[in-house]
Write a protein that holds these residues in place. Sequence first.
Motif, PDB file in Angstrom:
ATOM      1  N   GLN A  31       0.841  -1.195   0.000  1.00 46.75           N
ATOM      2  CA  GLN A  31       0.000   0.000   0.000  1.00 46.75           C
ATOM      3  C   GLN A  31       0.878   1.247   0.000  1.00 46.75           C
ATOM      4  OE1 GLN A  31      -1.967  -0.936   3.644  1.00 46.75           O
ATOM      5  NE2 GLN A  31      -3.692  -1.980   2.664  1.00 46.75           N
ATOM      6  N   GLU A  32       0.255   2.386  -0.328  1.00 53.18           N
ATOM      7  CA  GLU A  32       0.897   3.685  -0.121  1.00 53.18           C
ATOM      8  C   GLU A  32       0.580   4.087   1.315  1.00 53.18           C
ATOM      9  OE1 GLU A  32       2.868   5.055  -2.371  1.00 53.18           O
ATOM     10  OE2 GLU A  32       2.427   3.318  -3.622  1.00 53.18           O
ATOM     11  N   VAL A  33       1.548   4.695   2.006  1.00 53.52           N
ATOM     12  CA  VAL A  33       1.324   5.024   3.417  1.00 53.52           C
ATOM     13  C   VAL A  33       1.854   6.408   3.759  1.00 53.52           C
ATOM     14  CG1 VAL A  33       1.571   2.585   4.050  1.00 53.52           C
ATOM     15  CG2 VAL A  33       3.545   4.094   4.234  1.00 53.52           C
ATOM     16  N   SER A  34       1.240   7.024   4.768  1.00 49.98           N
ATOM     17  CA  SER A  34       1.870   8.199   5.369  1.00 49.98           C
ATOM     18  C   SER A  34       1.659   8.154   6.873  1.00 49.98           C
ATOM     19  CB  SER A  34       1.341   9.500   4.765  1.00 49.98           C
ATOM     20  OG  SER A  34       0.135   9.861   5.374  1.00 49.98           O
ATOM     21  N   TRP A  35       2.587   8.744   7.612  1.00 47.71           N
ATOM     22  CA  TRP A  35       2.615   8.746   9.085  1.00 47.71           C
ATOM     23  C   TRP A  35       2.979  10.158   9.499  1.00 47.71           C
ATOM     24  CZ3 TRP A  35       6.600   9.988  12.434  1.00 47.71           C
ATOM     25  CH2 TRP A  35       6.586   9.447  13.724  1.00 47.71           C
ATOM     26  N   MET A  36       2.017  10.866  10.066  1.00 44.43           N
ATOM     27  CA  MET A  36       2.269  12.275  10.415  1.00 44.43           C
ATOM     28  C   MET A  36       2.044  12.475  11.911  1.00 44.43           C
ATOM     29  SD  MET A  36       3.035  15.305   9.209  1.00 44.43           S
ATOM     30  CE  MET A  36       3.415  16.532  10.462  1.00 44.43           C
TER      31      MET A  36
ATOM     32  N   GLN B 177       8.973  16.064   8.956  1.00 44.19           N
ATOM     33  CA  GLN B 177       8.680  15.202  10.102  1.00 44.19           C
ATOM     34  C   GLN B 177       7.833  13.984   9.744  1.00 44.19           C
ATOM     35  OE1 GLN B 177       9.802  15.459  13.247  1.00 44.19           O
ATOM     36  NE2 GLN B 177      10.996  17.277  12.771  1.00 44.19           N
ATOM     37  N   MET B 178       7.153  14.022   8.604  1.00 42.89           N
ATOM     38  CA  MET B 178       6.268  12.899   8.291  1.00 42.89           C
ATOM     39  C   MET B 178       7.070  11.727   7.730  1.00 42.89           C
ATOM     40  SD  MET B 178       4.388  14.184   4.830  1.00 42.89           S
ATOM     41  CE  MET B 178       3.400  12.751   4.537  1.00 42.89           C
ATOM     42  N   MET B 179       6.507  10.504   7.903  1.00 37.62           N
ATOM     43  CA  MET B 179       7.141   9.333   7.311  1.00 37.62           C
ATOM     44  C   MET B 179       6.289   8.837   6.151  1.00 37.62           C
ATOM     45  SD  MET B 179       8.974   6.916  10.091  1.00 37.62           S
ATOM     46  CE  MET B 179       7.654   6.564  11.208  1.00 37.62           C
ATOM     47  N   GLU B 180       6.965   8.439   5.082  1.00 37.80           N
ATOM     48  CA  GLU B 180       6.293   7.834   3.935  1.00 37.80           C
ATOM     49  C   GLU B 180       7.203   6.747   3.374  1.00 37.80           C
ATOM     50  OE1 GLU B 180       3.355  10.823   1.729  1.00 37.80           O
ATOM     51  OE2 GLU B 180       5.433  11.353   1.417  1.00 37.80           O
ATOM     52  N   LYS B 181       6.599   5.986   2.492  1.00 34.83           N
ATOM     53  CA  LYS B 181       7.378   4.976   1.778  1.00 34.83           C
ATOM     54  C   LYS B 181       8.306   5.699   0.806  1.00 34.83           C
ATOM     55  CE  LYS B 181       5.216   2.269  -1.335  1.00 34.83           C
ATOM     56  NZ  LYS B 181       4.309   1.173  -1.743  1.00 34.83           N
ATOM     57  N   VAL B 182       9.547   5.292   0.777  1.00 35.82           N
ATOM     58  CA  VAL B 182      10.479   5.930  -0.149  1.00 35.82           C
ATOM     59  C   VAL B 182      11.344   4.865  -0.819  1.00 35.82           C
ATOM     60  CG1 VAL B 182      11.965   6.516   1.812  1.00 35.82           C
ATOM     61  CG2 VAL B 182      12.371   7.621  -0.353  1.00 35.82           C
ATOM     62  N   GLU B 183      11.482   5.021  -2.118  1.00 40.78           N
ATOM     63  CA  GLU B 183      12.384   4.140  -2.862  1.00 40.78           C
ATOM     64  C   GLU B 183      13.739   4.825  -2.907  1.00 40.78           C
ATOM     65  OE1 GLU B 183      11.026   3.050  -6.766  1.00 40.78           O
ATOM     66  OE2 GLU B 183      12.984   2.228  -7.285  1.00 40.78           O
ATOM     67  N   LEU B 184      14.712   4.212  -2.267  1.00 33.53           N
ATOM     68  CA  LEU B 184      16.017   4.871  -2.124  1.00 33.53           C
ATOM     69  C   LEU B 184      16.804   4.825  -3.424  1.00 33.53           C
ATOM     70  CD1 LEU B 184      16.879   3.478   1.406  1.00 33.53           C
ATOM     71  CD2 LEU B 184      16.189   5.810   0.847  1.00 33.53           C
ATOM     72  N   PRO B 185      17.476   5.939  -3.752  1.00 31.24           N
ATOM     73  CA  PRO B 185      18.301   5.951  -4.970  1.00 31.24           C
ATOM     74  C   PRO B 185      19.526   5.062  -4.781  1.00 31.24           C
ATOM     75  CG  PRO B 185      18.601   7.992  -3.728  1.00 31.24           C
ATOM     76  CD  PRO B 185      17.534   7.211  -3.024  1.00 31.24           C
ATOM     77  N   PRO B 186      20.114   4.574  -5.877  1.00 33.31           N
ATOM     78  CA  PRO B 186      21.322   3.741  -5.750  1.00 33.31           C
ATOM     79  C   PRO B 186      22.508   4.551  -5.217  1.00 33.31           C
ATOM     80  CG  PRO B 186      20.862   4.246  -8.056  1.00 33.31           C
ATOM     81  CD  PRO B 186      19.711   4.788  -7.271  1.00 33.31           C
ATOM     82  N   GLN B 187      23.453   3.856  -4.606  1.00 32.04           N
ATOM     83  CA  GLN B 187      24.655   4.521  -4.088  1.00 32.04           C
ATOM     84  C   GLN B 187      25.569   4.938  -5.237  1.00 32.04           C
ATOM     85  OE1 GLN B 187      25.694   5.194  -0.679  1.00 32.04           O
ATOM     86  NE2 GLN B 187      27.072   6.451  -1.901  1.00 32.04           N
ATOM     87  N   LYS B 188      25.884   6.234  -5.268  1.00 34.64           N
ATOM     88  CA  LYS B 188      26.831   6.722  -6.284  1.00 34.64           C
ATOM     89  C   LYS B 188      28.234   6.731  -5.699  1.00 34.64           C
ATOM     90  CE  LYS B 188      24.357  10.009  -9.245  1.00 34.64           C
ATOM     91  NZ  LYS B 188      24.356  11.423  -9.675  1.00 34.64           N
ATOM     92  N   GLU B 189      29.219   6.603  -6.564  1.00 36.26           N
ATOM     93  CA  GLU B 189      30.610   6.762  -6.140  1.00 36.26           C
ATOM     94  C   GLU B 189      30.822   8.204  -5.719  1.00 36.26           C
ATOM     95  OE1 GLU B 189      33.586   4.727  -6.589  1.00 36.26           O
ATOM     96  OE2 GLU B 189      32.252   3.008  -6.800  1.00 36.26           O
TER      97      GLU B 189
END
Lengths: 184, 356
Positions: A31-36, B177-189
């Motif tokens: 799912q898509e999520v947010s936590w505030m 301050q909010m948390m969300e799902k994040v797709e992390l970028p690849p590690q660059k040199e």
Amino acid sequence: MTEEIIIAGFGGQGVLSMGKILAYSGIMQEQEVSWMPSYGPEMRGGTANVTVILSDNRVSSPVLQSYDTAILLNQQSVDKFESMVKPGGLMIYDPNGITRHPERDDIRIFQVEAAAEAARIKSPITFNMVVLGAFIRIKPVVDLENVIKGLRKSLPERHHHLIPKNEEAIKRGMEIVKEARLTA
Amino acid sequence: MKELALMKGNEAIAEAAIRAGVDGYFGYPITPQSEVMEYLTLQKPEERTGMVILQAESEIASINMLYGAAGTGKKVMTSSSSPGISLMQEGISYIAGAELPCLVVNVVRGGPGLGTIQPSQADYFQATKGGGHGDYHLIVLAPASVQEMADFVDLAFNLAFKYRNPAMILSDGLIGQMMEKVELPPQKERVTTFDQSWVTTGKTDDRERNIITSLNLDPDRQYEHNLKLQEKYKNMEQDVMFERIACDDADFLLVAYGSSARICQKVVEVARGRGKRIGLLRPQTLFPFPTREIAKLSRRVKAIMSVELSAGQMVEDVRLAVKGKVPVYHYGMMGGKIHSPDDVLHAVEEKFMGGF
């Protein structure tokens, strides 16, 4: 599916971490999520709350004024958020320490005696997991299996030995949650 | 394989900085962005990539460390919040004058003065119109999600080096301050791929000395320098970025960036559900500003509202783009209070009443 949830209680009850585990569970369920969280002066006043949104679509506003579900763990939270539940929505609360019970008749209200149950299973810190169990029983927006995966992601590795205890608490919450009877 | 994480916006900036191969971070803690340096410190990037993390004695020291390090062609950054960014303005003006690439992150809080620690968008003027003294601009990026907090770090450095100009990520306490799902970028040199012909790392026999300065006592030379800077700012227009949400058939248009854009997305969802044709233009770059796109849309819509957590700052740029063709309104809370989707919806119904 979009589920907009407010979780509120005293600081130290595990409100923010419960929200985080729920958000992680949502990610495990793709799912898509947010936590505030509330942060700053509000938090320092002794109450904490967090808005968690789980959705099959992109999440729009992380701040809301009405909720599908309110999980309320102290009197101040019941007083503040009862009116913000959408008609037809859900409220779950722990009656421990509540003197003025919720009164709305246009929403579904459930009780979970989480503080008492967590004490009974000799694991007071799993209080918030008892509550989480109650929620996913009434509204199965995430599967138990994904909640356990969420726990694994959310807890640092040194605490992973506590996962079975947390799982037990979640299952206890699923069993003991009951519809509240409104007294007129 | 996608690498997914649940992160705060501030943490996403920090992780993305390590992965972008940033060489150095110089900062001083302030709410609501202290997680940036906290996260960086915990990650021990000196072991992961060799990145330097330094807590300076003040914001003024941080920005001057940035000035010095940027002159060597390294990828360097700082982060702070409104009062701290105000302290940095002298240094930022010097860096812009000396044409050095770097990244400054402002996680905005309510002002003026020490204000509050709650979210605000009242630093728009400071970010987009210069902020310090002299005719200059920063490249200003406005992330509206934790994913963009991560993605805009690398983008900011690409643009900063492309134009040899400081870039700013303008965020606020909400996105931070909010948390969300994040797709992390690849590690660059951690090796630079950018042009290094201008850096001051020691003169070699085959070329003239490189000079980095913002001082030109000769007004003719300073005039030439200013013309060159203005030409550069004009060229930046080619890198303007924005997102159109439900704009194609819209009768009414909201313009909002960052946290307000998220709130306005909900407003669009609710209004569309009620059959009201509202669209949202979300600038992702605030400088360069999507002037042309707004002008284009203003020929089709009946009215426009700029929604910002301020007394009305971006609305001035919207009005300049619209040139009086349709009414342009402002709505927004101030001082750390956040407008809810309902608040904005009420304002929309009130202002666009004729059309409803």
